[in-house]
Design a protein around this motif. Structure first.
Motif, mmCIF file in Angstrom:
data_model
loop_
_atom_site.group_PDB
_atom_site.id
_atom_site.type_symbol
_atom_site.label_atom_id
_atom_site.label_comp_id
_atom_site.label_asym_id
_atom_site.label_seq_id
_atom_site.Cartn_x
_atom_site.Cartn_y
_atom_site.Cartn_z
ATOM 1 N N ALA A 76 0.828 -1.206 0.000
ATOM 2 C CA ALA A 76 0.000 0.000 0.000
ATOM 3 C C ALA A 76 0.863 1.258 0.000
ATOM 4 C CB ALA A 76 -0.928 0.003 1.210
ATOM 5 N N ARG B 148 -8.169 0.363 5.702
ATOM 6 C CA ARG B 148 -8.311 1.818 5.573
ATOM 7 C C ARG B 148 -9.276 2.079 4.437
ATOM 8 N NH1 ARG B 148 -2.212 2.493 4.190
ATOM 9 N NH2 ARG B 148 -1.232 1.513 5.991
ATOM 10 N N ASN C 265 -5.448 -0.297 0.169
ATOM 11 C CA ASN C 265 -5.784 0.327 1.440
ATOM 12 C C ASN C 265 -6.962 -0.361 2.111
ATOM 13 O OD1 ASN C 265 -3.820 2.338 1.765
ATOM 14 N ND2 ASN C 265 -4.814 3.587 0.220
ATOM 15 N N GLU D 238 -4.585 1.349 -5.573
ATOM 16 C CA GLU D 238 -4.307 1.907 -4.245
ATOM 17 C C GLU D 238 -5.486 1.722 -3.316
ATOM 18 O OE1 GLU D 238 -3.183 6.071 -4.541
ATOM 19 O OE2 GLU D 238 -1.852 5.463 -6.166
ATOM 20 N N ARG D 239 -6.688 1.957 -3.877
ATOM 21 C CA ARG D 239 -7.863 1.854 -3.021
ATOM 22 C C ARG D 239 -8.043 0.425 -2.536
ATOM 23 N NH1 ARG D 239 -13.789 4.020 -4.323
ATOM 24 N NH2 ARG D 239 -13.757 2.178 -5.631
#
Lengths: 229, 281, 242
Positions: free
Chosen positions: C140, C217, C212, C208-209
């Motif tokens: 991440a 997150r 995370n 990235e999402r």
């Protein structure tokens, strides 16, 4: 070590022969880097400030994003083709536009799109209370920026800005595309004339390392000092 | 319990004749263990041993070396001098030729299977669900089948009272819940020795009881040997067979919890216990 | 408009070459970055030294120079010619891989020591620790910088026209020579470069999402895909790092 029977062996005589010309090319490279960097630093700061202006800021932001996401080399070639060989400027008369001028200006503008982002992050990093305190003291806008915001913002981003100096140095060979007489252009010409491409291009790599590795070490030192403050 | 009659060879001290009834010898032996960090001596020629199934609480002011003992047993640190033995076999070192050399990674992997640890900061893996956190090591280290590991994970989560959180993510749990998962994760490896390093220190006061209740249950229903560093004196008194009071890398006093807490003999123990009570631990 | 209609197929061919170079270079760079990045965290100094040499040499020399070396110096030296496309991907991959290796090394080192200790307590081997715990957590952190690097890589592919590869820049030059329309000829190429970059940025933000989310997150502004079009507070945003 003469030019012996094994052509693949390194030719030292040739190396010494071409070194003055290559060092001259390196000097051009250094000039390109330093002048381009000055343009990038000043223009980037200007852009970062203008970006805070409502509508104009959005337009500038889009243009910068466009510059950042398209290749430097095609930008250089495009501008080189676009501009005439000389430009009539009032008072100065006909000013010739050389490949060097185009190269250094486009290099500077391209990197201004990067430094602008760095300045912006620095400006956003200045605490809100600082702006409020400046307003509470009725400071004029110019003083607020010049005496309060920018000194704090710039101090924080010096390490990040330093890295772009090295990046720009490493990008100067792209100006080969428009024939600026920098290191790679000279080496390529020498190499193709003498059929010793291997020595010529290898020397370019070595000279680049001889400059970029020590400067990376210096920048890392500076970075530590500024982070510590 | 005094391991002072330590022989200098590769046989464990205090273990008597090796090969015979090892279960009756001590499980863990610290033999003249020194641990230094740079100039700082954390453990100073420390001798002590722990019997099979014994539950020992280590108390003392911070910096007295308690946590270092657990970290040495978990092989997170290496001894500077001296040796640690487990079940009569060298642990901090391994036999080579006629002597002992510091243990290598392969040897440690073989030996530390029997040991589990629960950390002050839980140290759950944020990239895994609760279920995965518990299953990962049994599947990959012990070679347990996924089904079996999953079933055990469910059982253990029920034991720590978090059966409904099996698919949750560590970040969705409170500190106390995370620590209970960490206990389940350690138990999933069926350790013979469980190391508890200030497991309630990072928790909000109202969450401490839940974690300690789980540990009480583990203590009552299993014969896992436990080494516990804690400031929870009530818990230490209930659960442990023996309390060791540390000061400046040495054992200042040791004894039954009733004696240590009820009738401490050393001045240092008295002042330490007084300060703990005043600080409301 | 007629101009566009007549020339578009050539531009799309060029863009396809640019995309191939970008993806080929990215795959090579990724493999090199992982390999040297992990070596950079090794206990044995010799492995770390190898990483340092690789990183410093290939970060210090522009991809263009390395590509020239492959295309002009190697035949000069050995009489053997590399396929220009192969030489270009090699040069780009080596260059971006060097930047990536630093990113990987830093991200691996940023995984808290306590996480490593937990893997020791569970008796995971080095390989298991890397695969199950350290790499997924470091991932991440690597992605935003990887996002910047892939944009830089895509831009760097434009140098390949200098060794005769018909990429987007080469097409723009040819069309200009053929038609004399400098602004139109280059304008189309600029727009295509911009669009390729936007697709890459969008893809990286998606990755990235996901990364995370795996670490528990979630984006503060909630779920919609359209949110990926806006720059995140942290993550791929072109130009912050180079």
């Amino acid at each position: 070590m003469e030019n012996g029977s094994l052509p693949m062996f390194w030719d030292f005589e040739f190396t010494f022969e071409v070194m003055p010309s290559l060092l001259g090319g390196l000097w051009v490279t250094v000039q390109l880097t330093l002048i381009g960097y000055l343009i990038a630093l000043t223009l980037g700061l200007l852009i970062a400030i203008v970006r805070r202006v409502p509508i104009l800021g959005s337009v500038v932001h889009f243009v910068m994003e466009f510059i950042r996401t398209t290749p430097l080399i095609i930008q250089v070639v495009f501008v080189f083709f676009l501009l005439p060989a000389s430009l009539a400027i009032p008072l100065l008369g006909d000013v010739p536009i050389t490949a060097f001028t185009v190269g250094v200006v486009v290099l500077g503008i391209h990197y201004a799109a990067y430094t602008a982002e760095v300045y912006r992050s620095g400006i956003e990093g200045v605490a809100k209370g600082q702006w409020e305190a400046a307003r509470a003291l009725s400071l004029p806008t110019s003083r607020t920026w010049g005496a309060i915001v920018l000194p704090q913002a710039i101090r924080k981003v010096i390490p990040a800005l330093g890295n772009y100096l090295i990046s720009m140095f490493k990008d100067t060979p792209l100006l080969f595309a428009i024939g600026v007489a920098e290191l790679l252009t000279r080496a390529q010409r020498i190499g193709s004339e003498s059929f010793r491409m291997m020595e010529a291009i290898t020397l370019v790599g070595v000279l680049f390392l001889l400059v970029s590795i020590p400067s990376a070490i210096v920048i890392r030192r500076l970075e530590k000092r500024y982070v510590a403050v | 319990m005094s391991p002072s009659d330590t022989p200098e060879n590769t046989t464990a001290p205090g273990g008597g004749n090796s090969g015979e009834a090892p279960a009756e010898g001590p499980l863990i032996v610290f033999d003249q263990v020194v641990k230094r960090f740079g100039d700082l001596t954390v453990l100073d020629h420390l001798d002590f041993s722990v019997a099979h199934g014994e539950r020992v609480t280590l108390i003392g002011p911070s910096g007295s070396g308690k946590t270092t003992i657990l970290r040495l047993l978990m092989t997170l640190e290496k001894v500077t001098e001296g040796h640690i033995w487990i079940d009569g076999e060298p642990f901090s070192h391994m036999p080579r030729g006629n002597g002992l050399v510091p243990a290598g990674e392969t040897y440690l992997r073989m030996k530390r299977k029997r040991i589990g640890m629960v950390f002050q900061q839980f140290n759950l893996f944020p990239n895994m669900s609760v279920r995965k956190n518990i299953m990962e090591a049994p599947v990959h280290v012990l070679g347990v089948s996924k089904d079996e590991a999953a079933q055990k994970a469910e059982e253990l989560l029920d034991l720590v009272g978090l059966g409904d959180k099996i698919d949750a993510h560590p970040t969705q749990l409170s500190g106390g819940q995370q620590q209970r998962v960490a206990i389940a994760r350690a138990l999933a490896m069926s350790p013979e020795i469980l190391l508890l390093d200030e497991v309630t220190s990072a928790l909000d006061p109202e969450l401490v009881t839940g974690v300690l209740d789980v540990l009480r249950e583990v203590a009552e229903n299993t014969d896992i040997t436990m080494l516990c560093v804690t400031h929870e004196m009530g818990f230490a008194r209930d659960v442990s067979h023996r309390v060791l009071m540390f000061d400046q890398g040495r054992i200042a006093e040791e004894g039954h919890p009733d004696q240590i807490f009820g009738d401490p003999r050393q001045e240092r123990t008295k002042s330490f216990l007084k300060s703990v009570l005043e600080n409301g631990h | 408009m007629e101009f566009l209609q007549a020339q578009l197929p050539r531009y799309l061919d060029g863009a396809w070459i640019t995309i191939q170079l970008t993806l080929g270079g990215a795959i090579l760079a990724f493999v090199l970055a992982m390999l040297f990045g992990i070596m950079g965290t090794a206990r044995f100094w010799i492995l770390r030294a190898i990483t340092t040499v690789y990183v410093e040499v290939f970060r210090g020399i522009a991809a263009l120079v390395v590509m020239f070396w492959f295309v002009f110096a190697i035949p000069d030296m050995s009489g053997y010619e590399l396929d220009p496309m192969f030489a270009a991907i090699l040069a780009l991959g080596l260059n971006v891989g060097a930047y990536g290796a630093e990113v990987v090394r830093a991200a691996l080192n940023a995984v808290p020591r306590a996480q490593v200790e937990a893997t020791i307590a569970l008796n995971l081997s080095w390989f298991q620790r890397m695969r199950l715990v350290v790499l997924p957590q470091a991932w991440a952190q690597m992605l935003p910088t990887f996002g910047n690097l892939i944009i830089e890589l895509m831009k760097a592919t434009a140098v390949v026209y200098l060794v005769g590869i018909l990429d987007l820049t080469a097409v723009a030059r040819e069309v200009r020579t053929g038609t004399g329309e400098t602004i139109a000829a280059f304008g189309i190429a600029f727009v295509l470069y911009y669009l390729i970059a936007q697709v890459l940025i969008f893809g990286m933000r998606l990755l990235e999402r996901r990364a995370n989310a795996r670490l528990g997150r979630t984006p503060p502004s909630g779920g919609g895909l359209m949110n990926l079009l806006r720059p995140p507070s942290v993550g791929t945003r072109v130009g912050v790092a180079k």
